[in-house]
Design a protein around this motif. Sequence first.
Motif, PDB file in Angstrom:
ATOM      1  N   ARG A  56       0.837  -1.195   0.000  1.00 46.35           N
ATOM      2  CA  ARG A  56       0.000   0.000   0.000  1.00 46.35           C
ATOM      3  C   ARG A  56       0.874   1.248   0.000  1.00 46.35           C
ATOM      4  N   MET A  57       0.880   1.944  -1.135  1.00 46.67           N
ATOM      5  CA  MET A  57       1.657   3.174  -1.280  1.00 46.67           C
ATOM      6  C   MET A  57       0.873   4.133  -2.159  1.00 46.67           C
ATOM      7  N   PRO A  58       1.091   5.429  -2.007  1.00 44.75           N
ATOM      8  CA  PRO A  58       0.375   6.403  -2.836  1.00 44.75           C
ATOM      9  C   PRO A  58       0.803   6.305  -4.294  1.00 44.75           C
ATOM     10  N   GLY A  59      -0.111   6.650  -5.192  1.00 45.10           N
ATOM     11  CA  GLY A  59       0.211   6.595  -6.614  1.00 45.10           C
ATOM     12  C   GLY A  59       0.222   5.153  -7.086  1.00 45.10           C
ATOM     13  N   VAL A  60       1.347   4.721  -7.613  1.00 51.07           N
ATOM     14  CA  VAL A  60       1.500   3.339  -8.062  1.00 51.07           C
ATOM     15  C   VAL A  60       1.765   2.451  -6.850  1.00 51.07           C
ATOM     16  N   ASP A  61       0.877   1.488  -6.598  1.00 50.78           N
ATOM     17  CA  ASP A  61       1.049   0.642  -5.420  1.00 50.78           C
ATOM     18  C   ASP A  61       2.055  -0.480  -5.700  1.00 50.78           C
ATOM     19  N   GLY A  62       2.319  -1.285  -4.662  1.00 53.14           N
ATOM     20  CA  GLY A  62       3.333  -2.317  -4.778  1.00 53.14           C
ATOM     21  C   GLY A  62       2.978  -3.429  -5.743  1.00 53.14           C
ATOM     22  N   ILE A  63       1.690  -3.740  -5.859  1.00 53.52           N
ATOM     23  CA  ILE A  63       1.267  -4.804  -6.769  1.00 53.52           C
ATOM     24  C   ILE A  63       1.505  -4.384  -8.217  1.00 53.52           C
ATOM     25  N   SER A  64       1.094  -3.169  -8.560  1.00 49.06           N
ATOM     26  CA  SER A  64       1.318  -2.668  -9.917  1.00 49.06           C
ATOM     27  C   SER A  64       2.810  -2.534 -10.201  1.00 49.06           C
ATOM     28  N   ALA A  65       3.570  -2.057  -9.217  1.00 48.06           N
ATOM     29  CA  ALA A  65       5.011  -1.899  -9.400  1.00 48.06           C
ATOM     30  C   ALA A  65       5.683  -3.245  -9.619  1.00 48.06           C
ATOM     31  N   THR A  66       5.246  -4.256  -8.888  1.00 45.30           N
ATOM     32  CA  THR A  66       5.808  -5.597  -9.064  1.00 45.30           C
ATOM     33  C   THR A  66       5.614  -6.084 -10.487  1.00 45.30           C
ATOM     34  N   ALA A  67       4.402  -5.944 -11.002  1.00 52.29           N
ATOM     35  CA  ALA A  67       4.118  -6.387 -12.369  1.00 52.29           C
ATOM     36  C   ALA A  67       4.956  -5.618 -13.391  1.00 52.29           C
ATOM     37  N   ARG A  68       5.094  -4.311 -13.212  1.00 53.48           N
ATOM     38  CA  ARG A  68       5.856  -3.495 -14.158  1.00 53.48           C
ATOM     39  C   ARG A  68       7.339  -3.847 -14.118  1.00 53.48           C
ATOM     40  N   ILE A  69       7.862  -4.031 -12.913  1.00 52.85           N
ATOM     41  CA  ILE A  69       9.289  -4.353 -12.772  1.00 52.85           C
ATOM     42  C   ILE A  69       9.610  -5.681 -13.431  1.00 52.85           C
ATOM     43  N   LEU A  70       8.782  -6.681 -13.192  1.00 51.22           N
ATOM     44  CA  LEU A  70       9.058  -8.003 -13.747  1.00 51.22           C
ATOM     45  C   LEU A  70       8.827  -8.053 -15.252  1.00 51.22           C
ATOM     46  N   GLU A  71       7.982  -7.178 -15.741  1.00 49.35           N
ATOM     47  CA  GLU A  71       7.778  -7.115 -17.196  1.00 49.35           C
ATOM     48  C   GLU A  71       9.009  -6.559 -17.891  1.00 49.35           C
ATOM     49  N   SER A  72       9.632  -5.541 -17.293  1.00 51.66           N
ATOM     50  CA  SER A  72      10.797  -4.912 -17.913  1.00 51.66           C
ATOM     51  C   SER A  72      12.102  -5.594 -17.547  1.00 51.66           C
ATOM     52  N   ARG A  73      12.154  -6.196 -16.355  1.00 52.65           N
ATOM     53  CA  ARG A  73      13.389  -6.848 -15.904  1.00 52.65           C
ATOM     54  C   ARG A  73      13.014  -8.120 -15.136  1.00 52.65           C
ATOM     55  N   PRO A  74      12.679  -9.177 -15.855  1.00 49.30           N
ATOM     56  CA  PRO A  74      12.157 -10.397 -15.218  1.00 49.30           C
ATOM     57  C   PRO A  74      13.135 -11.114 -14.300  1.00 49.30           C
ATOM     58  N   SER A  75      14.424 -10.798 -14.396  1.00 48.84           N
ATOM     59  CA  SER A  75      15.395 -11.456 -13.515  1.00 48.84           C
ATOM     60  C   SER A  75      15.373 -10.889 -12.100  1.00 48.84           C
ATOM     61  N   THR A  76      14.707  -9.755 -11.902  1.00 52.02           N
ATOM     62  CA  THR A  76      14.613  -9.151 -10.581  1.00 52.02           C
ATOM     63  C   THR A  76      13.724  -9.993  -9.683  1.00 52.02           C
ATOM     64  N   ARG A  77      14.113 -10.130  -8.439  1.00 46.11           N
ATOM     65  CA  ARG A  77      13.336 -10.902  -7.475  1.00 46.11           C
ATOM     66  C   ARG A  77      12.593  -9.938  -6.542  1.00 46.11           C
ATOM     67  N   ILE A  78      11.317 -10.217  -6.288  1.00 45.55           N
ATOM     68  CA  ILE A  78      10.477  -9.323  -5.493  1.00 45.55           C
ATOM     69  C   ILE A  78      10.082 -10.009  -4.184  1.00 45.55           C
ATOM     70  N   LEU A  79      10.442  -9.394  -3.069  1.00 45.57           N
ATOM     71  CA  LEU A  79      10.021  -9.862  -1.752  1.00 45.57           C
ATOM     72  C   LEU A  79       9.044  -8.853  -1.181  1.00 45.57           C
ATOM     73  N   VAL A  80       7.797  -9.255  -1.020  1.00 46.30           N
ATOM     74  CA  VAL A  80       6.786  -8.379  -0.437  1.00 46.30           C
ATOM     75  C   VAL A  80       6.932  -8.384   1.082  1.00 46.30           C
ATOM     76  N   LEU A  81       7.002  -7.187   1.652  1.00 47.46           N
ATOM     77  CA  LEU A  81       7.069  -7.027   3.105  1.00 47.46           C
ATOM     78  C   LEU A  81       5.994  -6.015   3.479  1.00 47.46           C
ATOM     79  N   THR A  82       4.919  -6.476   4.086  1.00 43.75           N
ATOM     80  CA  THR A  82       3.766  -5.609   4.249  1.00 43.75           C
ATOM     81  C   THR A  82       3.039  -5.855   5.556  1.00 43.75           C
ATOM     82  N   THR A  83       2.288  -4.862   5.981  1.00 43.02           N
ATOM     83  CA  THR A  83       1.420  -5.000   7.151  1.00 43.02           C
ATOM     84  C   THR A  83       0.195  -5.824   6.810  1.00 43.02           C
TER      85      THR A  83
END
Length: 217
Positions: A56-83
Amino acid sequence: MIRVLLVDDQQLVRAGLRMLCGTTEDLEVVGEAGNGHQATQLVERTMPDVVVMDLRMPGVDGISATARILESRPSTRILVLTTFDDDEHLYPALAAGAHGFLAKDAAPEEVLEAIRRVAAGDSPFSRTVLHRLVRTAVTARESEPVRTPPELSQLTDRERDVLALIGDGLSNGEIAQRLHIGVTTVKTHVASLMTKTGIPNRVRLAVLAARADLTFG
């Protein structure tokens, strides 16, 4: 050295994570972002191995950011750390491609270990989260006709053992100990499972094991 990008809209949380990573010799924080838009830009500039992502973040949230990051750089690993470790946030994060999922009340040592495991190709999830997913899968299965998922027909006996232990929530290291094989061999089996089943996520493999009622031993 594992390159880490911290993404959280709370500066205090980012500062705490930076200090935590600074206590180790194998983790290097290469950048910080306060929202998903900044995160996608920083990934291209800093090329991190692991992104520790809030949801949960203002503007682009973490879920949308995760999808965008992996689309452009699929080798990146995403660890969600959330409340928010509820299903409303968990399933969309998994669908976006997140490789691990921890609640912010996790112990510092658990967070560090999760970053290392994600970087190594593993998929750490809070046990409570994984067990909840498995229970959900079992409940859904009970209302369906009993049949063996077609994905299992092409698996070897050893791959079925590994899949069953993934369903029990074991890490690669724990599976290696249980089967008396090397961790590298376990990783090879997990990669083969993902290829043969078309499932790119460890939690979804656990769900498959639950639906198939796989047990080890």
